[in-house]
Scaffold this motif. Sequence first.
Motif, PDB file in Angstrom:
ATOM      1  N   SER A 171     -10.224   4.239  -3.708  1.00  0.00           N
ATOM      2  CA  SER A 171     -11.006   2.700  -3.429  1.00  0.00           C
ATOM      3  C   SER A 171     -11.851   2.375  -4.629  1.00  0.00           C
ATOM      4  O   SER A 171     -12.219   3.087  -5.504  1.00  0.00           O
ATOM      5  CB  SER A 171     -11.686   2.868  -2.202  1.00  0.00           C
ATOM      6  OG  SER A 171     -10.727   3.032  -1.084  1.00  0.00           O
ATOM      7  N   GLU A 199     -11.384   8.277  -1.789  1.00  0.00           N
ATOM      8  CA  GLU A 199     -11.501   7.940  -0.474  1.00  0.00           C
ATOM      9  C   GLU A 199     -11.378   9.318   0.537  1.00  0.00           C
ATOM     10  O   GLU A 199     -11.091  10.309   0.046  1.00  0.00           O
ATOM     11  CB  GLU A 199     -10.142   7.075   0.106  1.00  0.00           C
ATOM     12  CG  GLU A 199     -10.039   5.701  -0.582  1.00  0.00           C
ATOM     13  CD  GLU A 199      -8.943   5.139  -0.104  1.00  0.00           C
ATOM     14  OE1 GLU A 199      -8.094   5.636   0.780  1.00  0.00           O
ATOM     15  OE2 GLU A 199      -8.581   3.827  -0.423  1.00  0.00           O
ATOM     16  N   GLY A 250       0.667   4.177  -2.712  1.00  0.00           N
ATOM     17  CA  GLY A 250       0.017   2.938  -2.246  1.00  0.00           C
ATOM     18  C   GLY A 250       0.370   1.814  -3.404  1.00  0.00           C
ATOM     19  O   GLY A 250       1.375   1.350  -3.850  1.00  0.00           O
ATOM     20  N   HIS A 305      -3.141   4.705  -5.374  1.00  0.00           N
ATOM     21  CA  HIS A 305      -2.524   5.881  -5.413  1.00  0.00           C
ATOM     22  C   HIS A 305      -0.871   5.846  -5.689  1.00  0.00           C
ATOM     23  O   HIS A 305      -0.604   4.474  -5.638  1.00  0.00           O
ATOM     24  CB  HIS A 305      -2.473   6.826  -4.536  1.00  0.00           C
ATOM     25  CG  HIS A 305      -2.208   6.732  -3.183  1.00  0.00           C
ATOM     26  ND1 HIS A 305      -1.027   7.097  -2.503  1.00  0.00           N
ATOM     27  CD2 HIS A 305      -2.841   6.085  -2.058  1.00  0.00           C
ATOM     28  CE1 HIS A 305      -0.648   6.777  -1.405  1.00  0.00           C
ATOM     29  NE2 HIS A 305      -1.992   6.016  -1.228  1.00  0.00           N
ATOM     30  N   SER A 314      -8.529  -0.792  -1.482  1.00  0.00           N
ATOM     31  CA  SER A 314      -8.241   0.755  -0.933  1.00  0.00           C
ATOM     32  C   SER A 314      -6.858   0.955  -1.223  1.00  0.00           C
ATOM     33  O   SER A 314      -5.796   0.497  -1.609  1.00  0.00           O
ATOM     34  CB  SER A 314      -8.600   1.028   0.322  1.00  0.00           C
ATOM     35  OG  SER A 314      -7.916  -0.025   1.334  1.00  0.00           O
ATOM     36  N   ASN A 315      -6.453   2.258  -0.971  1.00  0.00           N
ATOM     37  CA  ASN A 315      -5.033   2.865  -0.802  1.00  0.00           C
ATOM     38  C   ASN A 315      -4.485   2.765  -2.570  1.00  0.00           C
ATOM     39  O   ASN A 315      -3.336   2.443  -2.404  1.00  0.00           O
ATOM     40  CB  ASN A 315      -4.104   2.152   0.004  1.00  0.00           C
ATOM     41  CG  ASN A 315      -3.008   2.841   0.562  1.00  0.00           C
ATOM     42  OD1 ASN A 315      -3.050   3.878   0.688  1.00  0.00           O
ATOM     43  ND2 ASN A 315      -2.022   1.985   0.482  1.00  0.00           N
ATOM     44  N   THR A 333      -1.841  11.500   2.265  1.00  0.00           N
ATOM     45  CA  THR A 333      -2.447  11.942   0.791  1.00  0.00           C
ATOM     46  C   THR A 333      -3.836  12.189   0.779  1.00  0.00           C
ATOM     47  O   THR A 333      -4.479  11.668   1.517  1.00  0.00           O
ATOM     48  CB  THR A 333      -1.881  10.641  -0.014  1.00  0.00           C
ATOM     49  OG1 THR A 333      -2.185  11.016  -1.426  1.00  0.00           O
ATOM     50  CG2 THR A 333      -2.655   9.361   0.497  1.00  0.00           C
ATOM     51  N   SER A 352      -5.883   9.126  -2.465  1.00  0.00           N
ATOM     52  CA  SER A 352      -6.283   7.926  -2.528  1.00  0.00           C
ATOM     53  C   SER A 352      -7.619   7.465  -2.885  1.00  0.00           C
ATOM     54  O   SER A 352      -8.577   7.984  -2.501  1.00  0.00           O
ATOM     55  CB  SER A 352      -5.975   7.357  -0.984  1.00  0.00           C
ATOM     56  OG  SER A 352      -6.044   5.748  -0.781  1.00  0.00           O
TER      57      SER A 352
END
Length: 299
Positions: free
Chosen positions: A241, A230, A267, A264, A261-262, A236, A239
């Motif tokens: 997606s 991303e 997340g 990591h 998404s997000n 961060t 990350s």
Amino acid sequence: MDAKTIEQITKMVIETLSEQTQRNERPLISIRNPSELLQETNPLLKNDGIPIQDITPKEFSEDFDERYANARRKTPARIGIGRSGPRPLTKSLLKFRLDHAAAVDSVYGEVDTALLEKLGFFTIQTKVENDKETYILRPDLGRKLNEHAKEVLINRCIMQPQVQIIASNGLSAKAINANLENVYLSLVQSLESLQLTIGTPFYIEQGRVGLMDDIGELLKPTVVIYLIGERPGLVTAESMSAYICYQPRHGTIESDRTVVSNIHQGGIPPVEAGAFLGTLIEKILKYEASGIKLVEKEG
């Protein structure tokens, strides 16, 4: 602004600060000898200064307001970081610059080739031809394979698999380095448990999301899942997606893609994300749709 207006505004400020001081609250602003400041900057008050109470600024502390402290416990966003006069605190400014530098490094960084070899990913190029500046300025070139890449895919990849897994650095090499292994291994395990055929995985240097369409036209998979870095933010730079599309072809619109998404450590944990993506692909195959169309069919 005339002298009378300045006087009225000044008195209002003093009253507000005085009330906060009496309640033992830290003032939102602090003024020391403001009458001197006004006299220096406004000739109308040069010979007739307004007597203003001297208010000593209080040193900022991170727990200056419980409302902000409570919010900071719930989000990594920059809330209630404080300031010294009109400027942010030194440590807040340095942290901001550090996070910004990490974001820039992520865009211009490189994916670990040892990681790709370990996972069995070979590498192909888009029409960008390995130029970072062109990649950033010409996203359209990142959506197309070059001719050599097309030949490599035809010679090395399984044709018409149920699921084709691809990966790209996108706008964050750090995201791939940090998350690809755990997401990929968990995803493959999930797909194998569902008894789905998986195509030959590969990595695209400097690819964009729309590249799914070129790959769909070439390999004719039922579903393409694209793991991509991303655009890094100030919270961060790691990350990732996952874009998933049912039968992507030239002319596919963005609303036909499903995205998670997000991904990591702060997340959606990578291992958990891989397992979830497997069940999501199963649903896409069941309804023969992705994106908005999948939502509509699910009802």
